[in-house]
Motif scaffolding. Sequence first.
Motif, short mmCIF file in Angstrom:
data_model
loop_
_atom_site.label_atom_id
_atom_site.label_comp_id
_atom_site.label_asym_id
_atom_site.label_seq_id
_atom_site.Cartn_x
_atom_site.Cartn_y
_atom_site.Cartn_z
N LEU A 158 0.84 -1.19 0.00
CA LEU A 158 0.00 0.00 0.00
C LEU A 158 0.88 1.24 0.00
CD1 LEU A 158 -2.58 -1.09 2.73
CD2 LEU A 158 -2.72 -1.42 0.25
N ALA A 163 -2.44 0.19 -4.39
CA ALA A 163 -1.96 -1.12 -3.97
C ALA A 163 -1.28 -1.80 -5.15
CB ALA A 163 -3.09 -1.98 -3.44
N ASN A 219 3.01 -1.54 5.91
CA ASN A 219 2.68 -1.14 4.54
C ASN A 219 2.27 -2.32 3.67
OD1 ASN A 219 3.22 1.67 4.85
ND2 ASN A 219 5.40 1.19 4.86
#
Length: 232
Positions: A158, A163, A219
């Motif tokens: 992300l 994404a 992340n």
Amino acid sequence: MPHIRLNDEVLTPDPLGATYWAREATLIVSDLHFEKGSSFAARGVMLPPYDTRTTLMRLAALMRRYKPKRVISLGDAFHDGDAENRMDDEDAASLESLMRATEWVWILGNHDPEPPARFAAETTFRKRIGALVFRHEPKAGQAKGEIAGHLHPCARVLSEGRALRRRCFAVGGDRMIMPAMGAYTGGLNILDEAYAPILPKPVAWVMGAEGVYPIAGENLAPDVYGAAKARA
């Protein structure tokens, strides 16, 4: 190139999906899955028959870049027991040429549990060199210095509202799971439960076009529809 430190050894992850261990002049690759395309074609799933050639081209580029004295293939180099017999003559000659240029080690995997007859070289289920241990399937629990394949790690990253899903090196606890290098191999998200007993807090070293980038857990995200794509 960034470096991964594993059991006090320094490794260089490459964006083509290999790792180079400079101190031992050793190139490490995993899950080449030669002739997966022809295996699918035999079952009526028609894919372009160029996966083996594409994978060999990647492998040749890596050998030109690093000029290794040794290559270790971490299992599932051949998609099934008859893959070496289905290989195109030109592709077979390319592989033989690469093997003549250096010491070669085949680690046996679940897709290729028997040594290849046509491409003879050192063959084993497990190999230790110094502080590192090489095998196909990662060992459950702690395994300091282990480098394995089999799980085909991928990461969903992300960043700035987007994404991206990419192959990656999964690293943690002084061990590493290599990405699959085969052109037709799928991937399993490193947040999948299959990694829990192996890498409870993995760092994804994500393969980009020009480099490999470490991405911490905050992340990373699971795949959109729950379970990741099944590994091939």
